[in-house]
Scaffold this motif. Sequence first.
Motif, PDB file in Angstrom:
ATOM      1  N   ALA A 220       0.711  -1.246   0.180  1.00 24.93           N
ATOM      2  CA  ALA A 220       0.069   0.031   0.062  1.00 24.93           C
ATOM      3  C   ALA A 220       0.836   1.286  -0.216  1.00 24.93           C
ATOM      4  CB  ALA A 220      -0.952  -0.053   1.070  1.00 24.93           C
ATOM      5  N   GLY A 225      -3.287  -0.673  -3.696  1.00 29.93           N
ATOM      6  CA  GLY A 225      -4.223  -0.656  -2.824  1.00 29.93           C
ATOM      7  C   GLY A 225      -4.907  -1.791  -2.906  1.00 29.93           C
ATOM      8  N   ILE A 254       2.098   5.329   8.175  1.00 28.75           N
ATOM      9  CA  ILE A 254       0.792   5.266   7.192  1.00 28.75           C
ATOM     10  C   ILE A 254      -0.347   5.847   8.235  1.00 28.75           C
ATOM     11  CG2 ILE A 254      -1.212   3.644   6.326  1.00 28.75           C
ATOM     12  CD1 ILE A 254       1.096   2.038   5.251  1.00 28.75           C
ATOM     13  N   ALA A 331     -11.610   9.682   0.308  1.00 26.32           N
ATOM     14  CA  ALA A 331     -10.752   8.482   0.774  1.00 26.32           C
ATOM     15  C   ALA A 331      -9.196   8.915  -0.274  1.00 26.32           C
ATOM     16  CB  ALA A 331     -11.160   7.278   0.528  1.00 26.32           C
ATOM     17  N   ALA A 335      -5.465   9.657   0.732  1.00 30.97           N
ATOM     18  CA  ALA A 335      -4.596   8.643   0.482  1.00 30.97           C
ATOM     19  C   ALA A 335      -3.350   9.270  -0.693  1.00 30.97           C
ATOM     20  CB  ALA A 335      -4.992   7.506  -0.088  1.00 30.97           C
ATOM     21  N   ARG A 338      -0.860  10.836   1.555  1.00 36.51           N
ATOM     22  CA  ARG A 338       0.165  10.095   2.412  1.00 36.51           C
ATOM     23  C   ARG A 338      -0.799   8.737   2.642  1.00 36.51           C
ATOM     24  NH1 ARG A 338       1.161  11.145   9.003  1.00 36.51           N
ATOM     25  NH2 ARG A 338       2.637   9.285   9.144  1.00 36.51           N
ATOM     26  N   ALA A 339       0.006   7.808   2.266  1.00 41.02           N
ATOM     27  CA  ALA A 339      -0.460   6.484   2.547  1.00 41.02           C
ATOM     28  C   ALA A 339      -1.538   6.121   3.583  1.00 41.02           C
ATOM     29  CB  ALA A 339       0.343   5.323   2.429  1.00 41.02           C
ATOM     30  N   VAL A 340      -2.681   5.564   3.273  1.00 37.60           N
ATOM     31  CA  VAL A 340      -3.601   5.293   4.286  1.00 37.60           C
ATOM     32  C   VAL A 340      -4.114   3.935   4.515  1.00 37.60           C
ATOM     33  CG1 VAL A 340      -6.121   5.867   4.894  1.00 37.60           C
ATOM     34  CG2 VAL A 340      -4.806   7.652   3.961  1.00 37.60           C
ATOM     35  N   LEU A 368      -3.977   3.469  -5.984  1.00 39.91           N
ATOM     36  CA  LEU A 368      -4.022   4.118  -4.790  1.00 39.91           C
ATOM     37  C   LEU A 368      -3.199   3.585  -3.426  1.00 39.91           C
ATOM     38  CD1 LEU A 368      -7.856   5.240  -4.398  1.00 39.91           C
ATOM     39  CD2 LEU A 368      -5.850   6.712  -4.832  1.00 39.91           C
ATOM     40  N   PRO A 369      -2.569   4.424  -2.927  1.00 36.93           N
ATOM     41  CA  PRO A 369      -1.685   3.900  -1.503  1.00 36.93           C
ATOM     42  C   PRO A 369      -2.826   3.738  -0.426  1.00 36.93           C
ATOM     43  CG  PRO A 369      -1.258   6.093  -1.893  1.00 36.93           C
ATOM     44  CD  PRO A 369      -2.157   5.932  -3.184  1.00 36.93           C
ATOM     45  N   LEU A 370      -3.661   2.854  -0.575  1.00 40.52           N
ATOM     46  CA  LEU A 370      -4.951   2.530   0.353  1.00 40.52           C
ATOM     47  C   LEU A 370      -5.120   1.211   0.716  1.00 40.52           C
ATOM     48  CD1 LEU A 370      -7.164   3.824   1.991  1.00 40.52           C
ATOM     49  CD2 LEU A 370      -8.471   4.113  -0.068  1.00 40.52           C
TER      50      LEU A 370
END
Length: 934
Positions: A220, A225, A254, A331, A335, A338-340, A368-370
Motif C-alpha cells: 500500500a 491498494g 501510514i 478517501a 491517500a 499520504r498512504a492510508v 491508490l496507496p490505500l
Amino acid sequence: MAGSRDLPTGTVTFLFSDIEGSTRLLKQLGRERYGTLLSQHNQLLREAFAEHGGIEIDRQGDAFFFVFRSAGTAIAAAAAAQRALAAAAWPEDGTVKVRIGLHTGEASVSGDGYVGFAVHQAARIGDIGHGGQILVSRTTAALVEHELPTDLKLRDLGETRLPGLDRAEALFQLVAAGLPDRFPSLAARRPRAVQSRADGPVLLEREGERAALHAYVDSAASGVGRLIVIEGRAGMGKTRLVLEARTIAAEAGITVLSARGGELEHEFAYGIVRQLFEPLLAAATTEERAELLGGSAALAEPLFAGRQLAVVDDEDGDVSFSMLHGLYWLAANLALRRAVMILIDDLHWADSPSLRWLIHLQRRLEGLPLLVVAATRPPEQSRAPAMIKEIAGDPGVAVVRPMALGVESVARIACERFDCEADEEFVNACWRATGGNPLFVWALLDTIKSEGLAPTAANASRVDEIGPEPVTRAVSLRLSRLPSEATVLARAVAVLGDRAELRHAAELAGIDRELASHAATTLARADLLHFELPPTFTHPVVRAAVYDDMSAPERIAAHRRAAKILAEAGAEAEQIAVHLEQSIPNGDAFVVETLVQAAQRALQRGSSEVAVSLLRRALGEPPAAAQRGEVLRALGLAERLLWNNEAIEHLAEAFELVEEPSRRARISIELGRALLRGNRHQEAIEAFRQGRDVLGDNDAESDMALSLETELINAAWWEPEHLPIAIGELERVREETLKEGVGADLLRATLGYWETRRGVDRERALDLARRAVAPQRLDGLGARAMHLAAYTLTMSGCPDEALEVYDRALSGAYARGDNIWASGCALFRAYTQLRRGDLTAVESDLGRYTELIEYETAYLYSGAFRAELARERGDLEGAEEAIARSGIPEHVPPNGHLTFLQLSRGRLRLEQRRFDEAIRELLSLGENMAALEI
C-alpha cells in the motif's frame, strides 16, 4: 484464476508455496528490486505448475495456492518448480528460496473457491517447511510412493504437530536429484509467539497472518491498494489482528482511520463512514478540509455538514451514486497526500449505506496507496449477508481466516497465565473444552485461576465441569436480553444435544414450531446458535453455559421429557437411551452390555453410525479384559459399514484378542475384505491365510473354510506376483464336492468368473454364476465374489439378471445402513447399465455411488466408467477429464483393477484420432492382461 464452476471436484491435491524470508528480502533489496525478483518468481512457478496441469486458485503477495487433479502431477510440478528456481539467476543478495506443501483430500467447492479441512491442512504443511523444501502429507505420499520416477524419492520425517490441528501428522520430504535435500528440523518452524507492541496478549500461530499484513502495508505504501477481509466466528482473534494491523501501519508511517460496527447502530445511515472521516475532518484546518473535500469529494460534504440524510434500511435500496462517488474521492484525496489504512472492525454490524460505499471503494483501489482491513463474522451472521458476501467474494480481495489455536499454543497461554508449565493432560482438556478459540481459552484459564486451581493433570477433569465463567456470564447476559421463548428454546437444544430437531426442541420448550423458528433465528443472531438446521450451538462452551445454568433437577426433568418426546416421535431406541442412561465410565459390565445391545438394535434398524458411536462408548467404559475382544469385533463389524480404515484397525486388534477359533476365522474374513476395499491386497492375503490357520485341518471342508479359500483366491489374482497363489488354490478345488451354503456360493461365483476371465466356456460360466446368486446368500455379505458373479452374467449376455442381483443388494444395504456395500453395488450396477447402453441409468448410478463412499479400490473403476459415459455421449473433453482425475499413470503396470481405466483411455485415444497413442495403450493393455492370464 479459475472460477468456482471450473474447479475440479472429488479427490484433488492442494499445493501451497511462499518465499522464505520475503519481508527480509523486501527490506534488503528495496521495493523496486524486490518487485522485479517477485515477478520472476511468479513467472517461474506459474509456468512449472501450469505445465503439469495445475490450476491457480489464489495468490497473495509471494504465496501461491494451486490445485491439481492428481497427486502425481502435483509432485512433478513441485519438483519442476524447485528446479526452475534453483537454475534461475538471482542477485547475490537476493536468492529466492521457496517452501512448498502438498496434501491430497476431498475438494469442497463454495462460491468463494475451495473450503474445508483438506485446504487448511495443506496450508499448514506449506507453512511449516523451509525454503527449498517440499513437504508432502501421508495421504499424498501413499498415492505416489510406488509411481515416482527414478530421480524422485520420499523421505519419512516422522510425525509433526501442525498449527491448529488436534493431532500430529506424518510428513514426508520429496527428495529430487540435483536439489538440496538436507534441511533443519521441522521443530524449528513450530508455532511461536509473535512479539508485538499492539495492546493485548501475545499473538500465537499468527505468523502467516502478521507477515501478510506487513506485505500488504508495504504494498500500500508503494501505491498498491487492496481490501483485506479478516473473517472468523466470535472469539477467533479478529479484533486482535485488527490491532496488529494498526500497529504495523503506524510503524510504517501510514495514516490510520478506524471504525467499528455496533449491534444497535444498523439504522444509522453511513455510521461507519462517519466514524472514519468525522474525526479527521473535525481536526483539519480550513485549508486542509477544503483540500480533502475538493473536486468530486465535495459531493460528500453534506454528510459531514450536519444535513439530515434519509435512512436506507433496505439493503437493496438505492444509495445515491453521487454520495458514493464523493466519499470515494474523499478517501482518495487523503491517500494521495499520504498512504492510508482504513480499519473496520465488526463489519457484520455495519449499516447498509456504509457497506455500499465499501463495495464501491474496493473496486477502485488499484493505483491508490490505500489499504482497507475489515474484520467480520461469516456473512450468515451479518445484518446484510448479501453485501458481506459481495465484499469478501470479490476476486481482488484477500481473505484471512484465523484458525483455531493448537495444543502447543494453549500450553503457552496457560504458562503465561499461571507463570508455570502446565501439565499435558490439563492443556489437552483446555484445548478440547475451547476448541482452540482464543477468547474461550483466555476466559477458561482466567476462571480456573480465579478458582484457585493449578494447571495440573489432577485438575484436568475439572476443566469441563467449570466452564469459562466470563463466557458463561456473557452467554447469560445475551440470553437475558432476548425474548423468553429464545431462552427456553436454548435450554431445550442444550438438553437434546447436537442431533436435536427443531420440532422436538419446540415441543420440549413448550412453544409452537413457528415461534421456535423465530426464536432460533434470534439465537443465531446473538451468536449462540448456528443459522443452519438442525439447531446447534456455535461452540460447546456456549452449550455448556446454557446447560449448566439449569439446576440439576431441571436437567433431569428435561431429559425425561426429551426421552418421552423422542419415543412418541418414533425415534430409535439408542437416541432415547442417551437421555435415560447418564453414566460416567467406570468399568461397569452392565453399561457395556446395555450399550452393545443398543448398538445391535441400531444396526437392525439401519443406524450403523449410531451403532458405531454406542460401541465406541462401550469400549471406553472400558469392558473387562475378557470382553474387550468381543466389543472390538462388534465395533469393527459396525465400522466396516461406514469407515473402512477404522474397521481394519479394530478388526485386527479383535483378531488378536478373541480366542474362539470360528469367531477368529470370521473376523479374519471381514478384516481381509476391508483390506481389499482399501486396495491392500498383500495384507488381505495374510489375513485370509491366518484365518485358515486358525481353523486348522479339522474344519477344512466347512462352510467357513470354503469362504476363506474363496476370499484368498479373490485377493490374489489382481497382481502378477500374487497370481500363482490364486491359481494354486483353484487347482485344488473339487467342484463336484461342493454342497449348499455361503462358502459354496462364493466358490461357484469365483469359478464362474475364472471361466469368464479366461474366455473358455460361456455356458459353464453362466451356470456357475446363476447357481451362486440364486440362493441370494451373497446379496449382503460384502464379498467381492458377488460382483464377480454379476460381471459374469453381464459378460455372458445376461445383464438384466445382473441388475436383479444389484437391485436386491442395494435394497438390503440401504436398509442396514451399509454405505460401503451400497456404494460398491451402485458403482458396478453403473457398469452393467453401461453394457446395456442405458446412459441415463449409468449417470444415475454413478451419482448414487458418489453420494455414498468412494473407497480406494472402487475409485480405480469409477474414473473409467465416467470416462466411458462421457465418450459414449460424444463428450471427449469430459472423458479426458475423468481419465486425468483418476490419476492413472502414463505407464500402467499390470494390475487387474486398472484394466478398465487403461481400456477406456485407449478407446478415447481412438476417438481423438491419436492413433499412435491408442495403439501403444492397447498393446500395453494386452501385455498387462497376458501377465494376469486374462
